[in-house]
Design a protein around this motif. Sequence first.
Motif, mmCIF file in Angstrom:
data_model
loop_
_atom_site.group_PDB
_atom_site.id
_atom_site.type_symbol
_atom_site.label_atom_id
_atom_site.label_comp_id
_atom_site.label_asym_id
_atom_site.label_seq_id
_atom_site.Cartn_x
_atom_site.Cartn_y
_atom_site.Cartn_z
ATOM 1 N N ALA A 28 0.902 -1.349 -0.019
ATOM 2 C CA ALA A 28 0.470 0.138 0.377
ATOM 3 C C ALA A 28 1.016 1.511 0.216
ATOM 4 N N PHE A 29 1.926 1.580 0.782
ATOM 5 C CA PHE A 29 2.497 2.645 1.357
ATOM 6 C C PHE A 29 3.639 2.856 0.303
ATOM 7 N N GLU A 30 4.758 1.986 0.065
ATOM 8 C CA GLU A 30 5.612 1.830 -0.676
ATOM 9 C C GLU A 30 5.482 1.805 -2.510
ATOM 10 N N SER A 31 4.419 1.726 -2.918
ATOM 11 C CA SER A 31 4.208 1.759 -4.176
ATOM 12 C C SER A 31 3.777 2.903 -4.227
ATOM 13 N N ALA A 32 3.025 3.803 -3.048
ATOM 14 C CA ALA A 32 2.685 5.448 -3.557
ATOM 15 C C ALA A 32 3.535 5.740 -3.166
ATOM 16 N N GLY A 33 5.565 5.615 -3.041
ATOM 17 C CA GLY A 33 6.429 6.281 -2.674
ATOM 18 C C GLY A 33 7.086 6.534 -1.786
ATOM 19 N N HIS A 34 5.936 5.893 -0.600
ATOM 20 C CA HIS A 34 6.604 6.353 0.465
ATOM 21 C C HIS A 34 7.525 5.089 1.466
#
Length: 267
Positions: free
Chosen positions: A52-58
Amino acid sequence: MRRFLILSLLAFGTASAAQADEITLAADVWCPYNCAPGAERPGYMVEIAAQAFESAGHKLTYKTMPWARALADVEAGKLSGALGASPEEAAGLLYPKQPLAQSRNMLVARAGDSFAWTSIKSLEPHALGTILDYSYGSVIDAYIKANIKNTNRIQVMGGDEPLKGNLRKLLAGRIALTIDDANVMAYELADQKLTEAVRLVDMGDAPSPLYIAFSPKLPQSATYAKLLDDTIVKLRASGGLEKILARYGLHDWETAKPAASAAGTNS
């Protein structure tokens, strides 16, 4: 519903480091939901959060600590979120719409023990091992509160891996029973090869949802909750969710019952 070791999972997003948030999630170890940081299987909630988060760049950081501290730090805004939280035990946190588990409590006794559950009064002659600041539902919680000063009935374990501690006490005869989530108990008993040494006792508990819950003090929390919700929908539709869960011997919580087959059961 968790040690200060940190897992920084690989980033899949394309956003620059300057644009990325650092999202820190914490809990005490509660496999299969969240396991040891840095492990090949860090827990399926951790894997879902990474998608969820790393695919959004986080950037995602996962750490373990005592559950009471994790909840307090999330509520205060010192941490982004808590893994495996429920509204019943942490009403002040911000919850996504999509749960990440359906939790059901299970008692555990030693294999040769004749204990049988009929009602909450069944517990009175026995020392029950519990975990600091865990919620077990209104009936068990009320029993714990009423008997918290009576160590012949209630003993409380803290720390980063409290279930391991309670199982050690159970096998040593220092408590007669312990209680935890059915999936967690099944995973721990299989991992420690204790399935022949203990017996699961079904209380007929109704399932309750578990979430990754976020800090009410951080302005990004609503965005993180929506990212998580969107990811669950996509993973379920693509079959990716089932692949993640299969690594932990589980199936989608929307269609599967919590595990209760790691040891003999008695209802």
